[in-house]
Write an enzyme that holds these catalytic residues in place. Structure first.
Site, PDB file in Angstrom:
ATOM      1  N   HIS A 254       0.863  -1.183   0.000  1.00 48.08           N
ATOM      2  CA  HIS A 254       0.000   0.000   0.000  1.00 48.08           C
ATOM      3  C   HIS A 254       0.898   1.232   0.000  1.00 48.08           C
ATOM      4  O   HIS A 254       1.925   1.258   0.666  1.00 48.08           O
ATOM      5  CB  HIS A 254      -0.895   0.025   1.251  1.00 48.08           C
ATOM      6  CG  HIS A 254      -1.378   1.396   1.606  1.00 48.08           C
ATOM      7  ND1 HIS A 254      -0.764   2.178   2.581  1.00 48.08           N
ATOM      8  CD2 HIS A 254      -2.385   2.154   1.101  1.00 48.08           C
ATOM      9  CE1 HIS A 254      -1.391   3.329   2.676  1.00 48.08           C
ATOM     10  NE2 HIS A 254      -2.373   3.355   1.799  1.00 48.08           N
ATOM     11  N   GLY A 407     -20.177  13.925  -1.854  1.00 43.25           N
ATOM     12  CA  GLY A 407     -19.556  13.969  -3.168  1.00 43.25           C
ATOM     13  C   GLY A 407     -18.403  13.010  -3.350  1.00 43.25           C
ATOM     14  O   GLY A 407     -17.785  12.981  -4.413  1.00 43.25           O
TER      15      GLY A 407
END
Length: 450
Positions: A254, A407
C-alpha cells in the site's frame, strides 16, 4: 460523472529512446489516452533516474551502500482518500530537519505550439489527461498544486506500467471521474490478472469548502483554522494504491502520498504533506523485509538520517488493529502534517518516496509470483486479507472520512479492499508454524535495517 476511457493493455508498446545520460531506455506508450508518447520524451520508471549532481536537503548523500533514488517525477494532486488521510492525520506532527541551508507557458497567440509544448508531451505518458485543465497548469507552473498533480499523475502511470509488464496479461481499467463539488480523479484498476488478483492505483484532485467535521479534526491536531464567512476553502491532491497479488508468497503493498492546502479568513494559506508506504506479507521472508525497508530508508536518508526511524515507528503505530493486538503488516514509513523546513524541500522528500515505490516492491513480485503454494497457504492468505479489510473499514481515517464526505466516490475509496477474503470463527495457527511466525512479527514489530 465517471467517464470510462478504455482498457490499458498489460503489454504496452515499448520503444527505445535515448535518455539524458546517453543510455537507451524504454518509454511506455500508454494507449489509454494518447497512441504514443512524444518523440524524445523519456518516461522513466522510479529507480532508473540518471545520476546527477545536486545540492540541498532533497539530495543528500545516500547511506548504507544502496543505490541513490533520484528520478525527477513531476508533481501531483490528491484525492478523497488523500484528503481523508490528511484531514485525519496522526496527532503527532512530522518535522524534517534541514541538512543545509518549471515548465514555462507557451507563447500567447501560438496555440499550435502550446498544444505540443513540454507539458503536453509529458502528459501523453499519463493514464489520462490531468484533472486540472492544461491551460491552468501552464498559468501556474511553479505553484505547488500544479507540481503535485503532475507528480501523482506520473507516479500512477509508472506504477501501472510496471505492474502490467510484470503481470504479462492483465489490463487496467482507466476510469476518469468528476466531483460536482470540485475536482475529480483517475482510478486505474486491474482485476483477475495472471499475477495480481486486484491492483488499484488512483489519483484525485479535489477542492471546495472543508466540512465542519474535517475542520474539527484538524483543530484537534493543533491547527488554528480561521473560517472565511463560515467556510474554509481547501485543495487536496494525492495518489493512493493497494496491490493484492494472487500468490500467497507475494506480499501486498500500500502507498499513499498527498498534499493539502487550506485558505484562512485572513488570506493565509496553511499547507502540509502526508503519506507513506507499507508492506503486508502473508508469510515472513526476512530478505524481502530487509529489501523493502532498506529501499525506503535510502529514500529517506537523502533528506536526513532521523527521518526513516521516526517514520518507521509512526507506521508501526498507525497500522495497528487494536481489537486484534497486531499490526496490519511489517510496516514501512508513514507521516502526516509535514510542513517544514520548506514547501520545496518537503516536496523533494515526497518525490524521493514516490520513486522508491517500484524498486522496493516489483523485485519481490518477480521473485515470488511463480512460487508453488498449498491450499493451506492460500487459505491463510484469505484470512490475513480479512484483517486487511478490518483495518481499512474500522481504523483507517482516510477510508472512514471518505465514506462520510459529500460527493466522495465510493468505488475509488473502497478500491483498497481485496477481491476475495475470508473470516473463520476462532481460527488459530499451529504453534511453531509459518503462520505463527508472521503473527509474532505483527504483534512485536522488528527493526529490519540499522
Amino acid at each position: 460523472m465517471a467517464v470510462h476511457l478504455r482498457w490499458l493493455s498489460a503489454g504496452p508498446c515499448w520503444r527505445a529512446v535515448r535518455g539524458a545520460c546517453g543510455e537507451l531506455r524504454a518509454c511506455g506508450e500508454l494507449r489509454a489516452w494518447s497512441p504514443r508518447c512524444a518523440a524524445g520524451r523519456l518516461c522513466r520508471l522510479p529507480g532508473t533516474a540518471c545520476r546527477e549532481q545536486s545540492r540541498g536537503l532533497g539530495y543528500g548523500p545516500r547511506v548504507g551502500g544502496g543505490s541513490r533514488l533520484r528520478t525527477r517525477l513531476a508533481a501531483g494532486l490528491a484525492g478523497l482518500m488523500g484528503l481523508a488521510a490528511a484531514a485525519f492525520g496522526h496527532v503527532e506532527r512530522a518535522e524534517m530537519v534541514r541538512k543545509s541551508s518549471g515548465a514555462q507557458s507557451a507563447s500567447p497567440g501560438r496555440p499550435e505550439e502550446e498544444e505540443d509544448d513540454e507539458l503536453a508531451r509529458r502528459c501523453r505518458c499519463f493514464m489520462a489527461p490531468p484533472v486540472t485543465d492544461l491551460r491552468e497548469l501552464r498559468r501556474r507552473p511553479d505553484d505547488m498544486k500544479s507540481k503535485m498533480e503532475l507528480l501523482i499523475l506520473e507516479t500512477q502511470a509508472q506504477v501501472c506500467q510496471a505492474l502490467a509488464q510484470v503481470d504479462g496479461g492483465a489490463r487496467f481499467s482507466v476510469d476518469r471521474w468528476e466531483r460536482k463539488e470540485g475536482g475529480g480523479g483517475i482510478s486505474c484498476v486491474l482485476q483477475d490478472g495472471h499475477v495480481f488478483e486486484k491492483a488499484g492505483v488512483s489519483i484525485s484532485v479535489v477542492h471546495g469548502n472543508l466540512s465542519e467535521e474535517a475542520a474539527k479534526q484538524m483543530r484537534s491536531r493543533g491547527k488554528l483554522l480561521k473560517t472565511k464567512d463560515g467556510k474554509l476553502p481547501f485543495s487536496a491532491m494525492g495518489v493512493s494504491s493497494v496491490i493484492h497479488p494472487k500468490n500467497p508468497h507475494t506480499p501486498t503493498i500500500h502507498f499513499n502520498y498527498r498534499y493539502f492546502e487550506v485558505e484562512e479568513d485572513d488570506g493565509n494559506t496553511l499547507w502540509w504533506f502526508g503519506g507513506g508506504c507499507d508492506l503486508t506479507p502473508t508469510y515472513l521472508n526476512q530478505e524481502d523485509a530487509v529489501h523493502f525497508h532498506r529501499t525506503l530508508k535510502e529514500a529517506c536518508d537523502q533528506h536526513g538520517p532521523d527521518l526513516y526511524p521516526k517514520f518507521k515507528k509512526w507506521c508501526d503505530d498507525y497500522f495497528f488493529i487494536a481489537h486484534r493486538g497486531e499490526r496490519r503488516g511489517i510496516g514501512g514509513i508513514f507521516f502526516d502534517d509535514l510542513d517544514s523546513p520548506s514547501k520545496e524541500e518537503v516536496f523533494r522528500f515526497v518525490e524521493s518516496c514516490t520513486q522508491a515505490i517500484i524498486p522496493s516492491y516489483v523485485p519481490l513480485v518477480k521473485k515470488h509470483c511463480n512460487d508453488a503454494f498449498t491450499p493451506q497457504e492460500k487459505l491463510w492468505q484469505q484470512l490475513r486479507r480479512g484483517r486487511y479489510v478490518e483495518f481499512n473499514l474500522l481504523y483507517d481515517r482516510g477510508t472512514k472520512f471518505g465514506l462520510f464526505t459529500p460527493g466522495s466516490r465510493i468505488e475509488s475509496i473502497l478500491m483498497s479492499l481485496p477481491l476475495t477474503a475470508r473470516w473463520e470463527y476462532m481460527h488459530s495457527p499451529s504453534e511453531n508454524s509459518k503462520e505463527a511466525e508472521i503473527l509474532e512479527v505483527l504483534r512485536h514489530p522488528r527493526d529490519w535495517v540499522p
